[in-house]
Structures are given as structure tokens and as C-alpha cells.
Design a protein around this motif. Structure first.
Motif, PDB file in Angstrom:
ATOM      1  N   GLU A 163      28.048  50.753  41.182  1.00 14.17           N
ATOM      2  CA  GLU A 163      27.789  49.543  41.984  1.00 14.17           C
ATOM      3  C   GLU A 163      27.341  48.425  41.653  1.00 14.17           C
ATOM      4  OE1 GLU A 163      23.211  51.435  42.243  1.00 14.17           O
ATOM      5  OE2 GLU A 163      23.133  49.992  44.210  1.00 14.17           O
ATOM      6  N   GLY A 164      27.910  47.779  43.040  1.00 15.40           N
ATOM      7  CA  GLY A 164      27.724  46.696  43.390  1.00 15.40           C
ATOM      8  C   GLY A 164      28.991  45.482  42.527  1.00 15.40           C
ATOM      9  N   ILE A 165      29.675  46.620  42.139  1.00 14.79           N
ATOM     10  CA  ILE A 165      30.791  45.811  41.587  1.00 14.79           C
ATOM     11  C   ILE A 165      31.974  46.586  42.232  1.00 14.79           C
ATOM     12  CG2 ILE A 165      32.690  45.555  39.819  1.00 14.79           C
ATOM     13  CD1 ILE A 165      29.693  46.596  37.912  1.00 14.79           C
ATOM     14  N   LEU A 166      33.249  45.555  42.378  1.00 17.29           N
ATOM     15  CA  LEU A 166      34.533  45.700  42.926  1.00 17.29           C
ATOM     16  C   LEU A 166      35.383  45.247  42.457  1.00 17.29           C
ATOM     17  CD1 LEU A 166      34.453  44.267  46.665  1.00 17.29           C
ATOM     18  CD2 LEU A 166      34.029  46.550  46.130  1.00 17.29           C
ATOM     19  N   ALA A 167      36.504  46.636  42.085  1.00 16.63           N
ATOM     20  CA  ALA A 167      38.153  45.990  41.705  1.00 16.63           C
ATOM     21  C   ALA A 167      39.271  46.078  42.819  1.00 16.63           C
ATOM     22  CB  ALA A 167      38.255  47.085  40.201  1.00 16.63           C
ATOM     23  N   ASP A 227      42.743  42.130  39.418  1.00 14.87           N
ATOM     24  CA  ASP A 227      43.004  42.499  37.913  1.00 14.87           C
ATOM     25  C   ASP A 227      45.113  41.904  38.346  1.00 14.87           C
ATOM     26  OD1 ASP A 227      43.745  44.536  35.531  1.00 14.87           O
ATOM     27  OD2 ASP A 227      44.775  44.862  36.587  1.00 14.87           O
ATOM     28  N   ILE A 228      44.741  41.410  37.816  1.00 15.40           N
ATOM     29  CA  ILE A 228      46.807  40.941  37.813  1.00 15.40           C
ATOM     30  C   ILE A 228      47.664  41.470  37.309  1.00 15.40           C
ATOM     31  CG2 ILE A 228      45.659  38.788  38.845  1.00 15.40           C
ATOM     32  CD1 ILE A 228      46.624  37.195  36.313  1.00 15.40           C
ATOM     33  N   SER A 229      46.892  42.456  36.258  1.00 19.09           N
ATOM     34  CA  SER A 229      48.663  43.116  35.341  1.00 19.09           C
ATOM     35  C   SER A 229      49.579  43.172  36.452  1.00 19.09           C
ATOM     36  CB  SER A 229      47.775  44.131  34.892  1.00 19.09           C
ATOM     37  OG  SER A 229      46.919  44.773  35.520  1.00 19.09           O
ATOM     38  N   GLY A 230      49.375  44.183  37.519  1.00 18.53           N
ATOM     39  CA  GLY A 230      51.107  44.346  38.198  1.00 18.53           C
ATOM     40  C   GLY A 230      50.903  42.429  38.618  1.00 18.53           C
ATOM     41  N   VAL A 231      51.847  42.310  38.553  1.00 20.07           N
ATOM     42  CA  VAL A 231      51.738  40.345  38.977  1.00 20.07           C
ATOM     43  C   VAL A 231      52.971  40.000  37.530  1.00 20.07           C
ATOM     44  CG1 VAL A 231      51.156  38.760  39.750  1.00 20.07           C
ATOM     45  CG2 VAL A 231      49.627  39.728  40.351  1.00 20.07           C
TER      46      VAL A 231
END
Lengths: 290, 129, 136
Positions: A166-170, A204-208
Motif C-alpha cells: 500500500e503506497g509503494i510502487l516498484a 530497480d535498474i538491475s536489468g539496465v
């Protein structure tokens, strides 16, 4: 009215017959993709346009306004054909078989005047070659449109926004971040922030694969935009080599909250929202009987 | 469209919006274009006491876009390079108008002669980013 | 001349901008608002821009001005409800509204203001609401 136009006008019916025959005889005819009536209608339309255009006296410059109708019909045909899955050969054959049809008629009509025949033939050849170039041009354009659309679609699906709490987006970003992509990411993220009323977003930029100064700038922009909306942004998934390049390039990320892993970022987000995650009674295995 | 007073700005923005909506531009791109237009109109009013704006819909290479041309007969810009720098302003503003507007649109062209006026042309494509 | 209405809610002033502003209107708002702050001794100013579709550098400057001016008079300013398209445009423009607090909606903005006034003595533990520095 010049000879060529007159010939076309007078023998329109015959040419159309010849043309249809040529097309139907061609093995490459795709009657699975287009019906005979449809083909006849298209061909008739094009031939009419061509007769009107040549009547203007211009038989060379296909970019002139007189040829607009012809070009338009041709472009239409090639684009629809490109979408329907015709090969370029099949589309090109369509115009080239018209050339053949006209040539046949010319040969019949002017068999006793070789000089005239030669002149007319070369005019027609030149004209129709130009027209077939147009079909190729538009055919490729049609394909390009398909590619562009797919590109947009890929952009759309490759940037999912996940509501983790709730209130957190990823928002896991996979693949290279260019400015077009950043805009899509930003748009999706901000819209989702509004829709869910979330106050924390984790990028999350682990896939960049690589972060250069441009990508970093895009990230900073995204973070600034999120802040303007009244939400906080955490960047996670910074691998060792990315941290190295960022420092070597002299990019300043000190104003942005960064975390090594998504788990760490989530923990930070929890503490920012005052949520506590606790271990409860130990897991005792799945009860299969229930 | 003629712009001479500050009150002309809002109807002008609406016109730009109309054009952008007509070609189906996305909301973000619309906002960018209108904001850029707003910056340029302000410059025009402030430094040249108004001017003319030309709105058109153009298409090139299977792309559609809106082109705005701002023409004024004001004092002109002496140092264009300087004017395009962030934070430079001869008036007392943030100095983001010209460079900011340039960042917001796909194509930006500025021509100016001191004493004769300034022409700014901006183009934004429907799906331009 | 048109004016934007300013509502007083307890310690706070609430402004809802419903129309697209032209420059004179924005300047008037700045004036009125600052006068109201000094007259009422308000501790917080809440500006709702959810209906605003365009914020250009001038509007941005006005918002920044309002924030800095009210801070001098011991009132915090929160801008709430910025549209995503507006946020993206502002960032591209190079404007990050430094020193202005932001919140998603009026409710969250109120919370933030209450928080600010309540915790004004411990500025070190307000990590989340730290002023948004210009990071470009």
C-alpha cells in the motif's frame, strides 16, 4: 492530347483485360490474400488514374501534381499489401505486369509503325518503372510503420509498474534507457502514482546493462518528476560496475536515495512509511490434506 | 494569430491545444508543446510588445506534428548563443524560457537580427519524444 | 480584475487554482497570498494545482517565490496535486521547484503541513520531507 494518352484511353478495356490475365496467370498471385473482384477494382481504378494523368501531356515526371491520384492509389495499394503480408516481389509484379499489358496492346496497334512503337514503348517503360519505384518506396514505408508500432508496443509492455505494498510502487527497468523509453517510464510511473495514491516509488535498474551520463540524467529526471508530484523515489539494483562507472563519470547521485538491492529499497520504503515486517510463528510445512 | 496583450495568451494556448488534440497528440506531448509556446509568447510580449504567431499542422515522413512560428519586430537578440544558455536573462526572470522551450519540443529554430526582430519556429511531432 | 480565492482553514491557507493562469493573475495571487499570510499569521499554505494543465517557468517562479516569502514569515508552502504531464514538462524545462514541498493530494498535503509544524524543533528526523534540492 498526345499519343500515349490517346492510346491508353482508347484501349483501356483491352489493357485491363490483358493486365488481369497477366496477373491471374502469374504463379505469385495471392488469391488467398485478395479476391479477383477486389483486384479488378483496384486495377481499373489505377488504370483510369493513369489515363487521366498522361492526358495532361506529362509522361515523365511522376512527382508532378497530375500524378497525385495515381501515386495515391499506388501508395494505398502498396501499404495495404504490406500490411496484408504480400512480399515486395508480389507488389512490384503488380505494376510491372501492367507494363507488360500496355506493351502488348502497343505492339498490336503499332505493329506497322516501328518507329512510333519504339517511342511509345520507351515512354511507357520509363513511366511504369517510376511508378513501380513508388510502390517499393511505400511498401517499405508501410513496413516501417509496422515496426514503429511494434516498437511502441514493446516500450509499453516493457515498463510494468508493480504495486508492492500500500503506497509503494516498484518499477523494474529492463534494457537500455533512452530518452523515448524514459518518457514512457516516467509517464507510466507518474500515472500509477496518481491512480494508487502511492508516495514511494522504487526504480530497480538491475536489468539496465549500462549506466552512462545520459542514462543517469534520465534517471535523475524521473526522480525529480516524482518529487514534483509529491512522492519519493528510491533507486535500487545498482551493481558494482554501475556504481564504478557512475563515480568515474563524476555523476552526482547524492541527492537521490540509492540502495543495492530491491529488498533493501523495500526495507527503506517500509521504514519511511512506518511499516514493520516481523517474522511470526515458524513455517511448519504445507498441509496437503486441507 | 496576433498577440498584443497578456490576456491573449490564454486563448492562444487553447488554440495550440486544439491543434494538438486534432492530430491526436498525447497529453504529455501536448503539455510540453503548450508550455514551450507559453514561454515563447511571454518573451514576445515582454521584449517585443507582441507579435504574430502562425499555427500549422505539418506532416513529414509519416509523422504529423504541430508547427508554431513566432514572429515579432522587437529589438532582436544580440547574442543568440548566450540567450540559449540556462539561467541567462536580460529581464529579471529565471532565464529558462528559450533553452527550456528548446528542450520541450522536437525542433527549434531561432533567427534574430538586432533591431529588426526575432522569428522562432518550433515543431513538435505527434509521438515525438 | 479576476482573483483567485484564498480560503482560511485553521492555521492554514488553502488556494485551489481552477483556471489556467495568465501572468497578471499569478502575480496577483502571489501578492494576495503573502498579504493573507501576514494578516492571519498562518503557519502553512496549501496550493492545489490539480486543475492546472500548464506550469511554465513564470508560474514555477511564482510558486517558488510564494514558498520563499512565506518561509520568511514562518509559514511552510506545500504544492499538491501536480498533473503527471506537468511534472514531466517542468523537469524537461529544467525547473525542479527547489524549496517547495509537494504532496499527492490535499489530504496528504495537510498531513505534511501538520507534520512540519509539529516537528519543526527536530529538523534532523524529517528525512522524507527534506526540501527538494535542485539536482540537475
Amino acid at each position: 492530347m498526345n499519343n500515349t494518352a490517346q492510346l491508353l484511353q482508347n484501349n483501356k478495356k483491352k489493357i485491363l483485360e490483358n493486365w488481369m490475365q497477366n496477373q491471374l496467370a502469374d504463379e505469385a498471385l495471392r488469391d488467398d490474400l485478395i479476391s479477383n473482384e477486389e483486384l479488378r477494382r483496384q486495377s481499373d481504378e489505377l488504370l483510369n488514374g493513369l489515363a487521366t494523368a498522361t492526358a495532361s501531356g506529362n509522361v515523365e515526371n511522376t512527382y508532378a501534381p497530375e500524378y497525385e491520384t495515381v501515386t495515391e492509389i499506388l501508395s494505398d495499394i502498396s501499404i495495404t499489401r504490406a500490411r496484408q503480408g504480400f512480399t515486395p516481389r508480389e507488389t512490384g509484379m503488380y505494376v510491372l505486369s501492367l507494363k507488360q499489358a500496355i506493351n502488348q496492346v502497343l505492339e498490336e496497334k503499332l505493329s506497322d509503325q516501328p518507329e512510333q512503337l519504339y517511342k511509345e514503348l520507351s515512354i511507357i517503360n520509363k513511366l511504369l518503372d517510376n511508378l513501380s519505384m513508388i510502390t517499393f518506396d511505400t511498401y517499405i514505408k508501410g513496413r516501417e510503420e509496422v515496426i514503429l508500432r511494434q516498437n511502441d508496443e514493446i516500450n509499453e509492455i516493457s515498463t510494468p509498474v508493480i504495486r508492492v505494498w500500500e503506497g509503494i510502487l516498484a518499477l523494474p527497468i529492463i534494457g537500455t534507457l533512452d530518452s523515448a523509453r524514459t518518457q514512457v517510464v516516467m509517464e507510466n510511473l507518474l500515472l500509477e502514482i496518481v491512480n494508487t495514491g502511492s508516495s514511494i516509488a522504487i526504480l530497480d535498474i538491475s536489468g539496465v546493462p549500462a549506466v552512462d551520463s545520459l542514462v543517469a540524467q534520465h534517471l535523475i529526471k524521473t526522480v525529480s518528476a516524482t518529487r514534483l508530484m509529491g512522492a519519493e523515489c528510491i533507486i535500487s539494483g545498482i551493481r558494482a560496475e554501475i556504481a564504478q562507472t557512475i563515480v568515474h563519470l563524476g555523476i552526482d547521485l547524492s541527492n537521490i536515495k540509492t540502495k543495492a538491492t530491491l529488498a533493501n529499497a523495500l526495507q527503506l520504503a517500509f521504514s519511511m512509511r512506518g511499516v514493520e515486517v516481523k517474522k511470526t510463528a515458524r513455517y511448519t510445512g504445507l498441509n496437503l490434506n486441507k | 494569430m496576433q498577440i498584443v496583450r497578456e490576456q491573449d495568451v490564454v486563448p492562444f494556448r487553447n488554440r495550440v491545444k486544439e491543434f494538438a488534440t486534432k492530430i491526436g497528440m498525447s497529453l504529455v506531448n501536448q503539455t510540453k508543446l503548450i508550455t514551450a509556446a507559453s514561454e515563447l509568447v511571454r518573451n514576445m510580449l515582454k521584449y517585443a510588445n507582441g507579435g504574430k504567431i502562425l499555427l500549422e499542422i505539418i506532416s513529414k515522413n509519416a509523422q504529423t506534428g504541430v508547427r508554431l512560428t513566432f514572429i515579432d519586430e522587437g529589438p532582436g537578440i544580440t547574442d543568440i548563443k548566450q540567450a540559449m544558455q540556462d539561467g541567462f536573462s536580460t529581464g529579471k526572470s529565471l532565464g529558462l524560457g528559450l533553452p527550456g522551450a528548446k528542450r520541450l519540443v522536437n525542433e527549434f529554430d531561432l533567427k534574430s537580427k538586432p533591431g529588426e526582430g526575432t522569428t522562432v519556429t518550433v515543431t513538435h511531432w505527434k509521438n515525438g519524444r | 480584475m479576476d482573483r483567485i480565492p484564498i480560503l482560511k482553514m485553521g492555521q492554514f491557507l488553502l488556494v485551489t487554482i481552477q483556471v489556467d493562469l495568465y501572468d497578471r493573475l499569478a502575480l496577483n495571487l502571489e501578492n494576495d497570498l503573502i498579504n493573507m499570510v501576514s494578516k492571519t499569521g498562518a503557519r502553512g499554505v496549501l496550493i492545489d494545482i490539480s486543475a492546472v494543465s500548464i506550469v511554465d517557468s513564470f508560474m514555477g517562479r511564482i510558486l517558488g517565490n510564494i514558498a520563499s516569502m512565506s518561509r520568511i514569515m514562518d509559514a511552510e508552502t506545500v504544492v499538491v496535486g501536480m498533473q503527471p504531464a506537468v511534472a514531466i514538462t517542468l523537469v524537461e524545462l529544467g525547473l525542479t521547484l527547489q524549496g517547495v514541498y509537494t504532496a499527492l493530494d490535499v489530504e496528504k498535503g495537510m498531513e505534511l503541513l501538520h507534520d512540519k509544524i509539529g516537528t519543526i524543533e527536530h529538523p534532523e528526523d524529517e528525512e522524507e520531507e527534506a526540501p527538494h534540492d535542485d539536482i540537475d
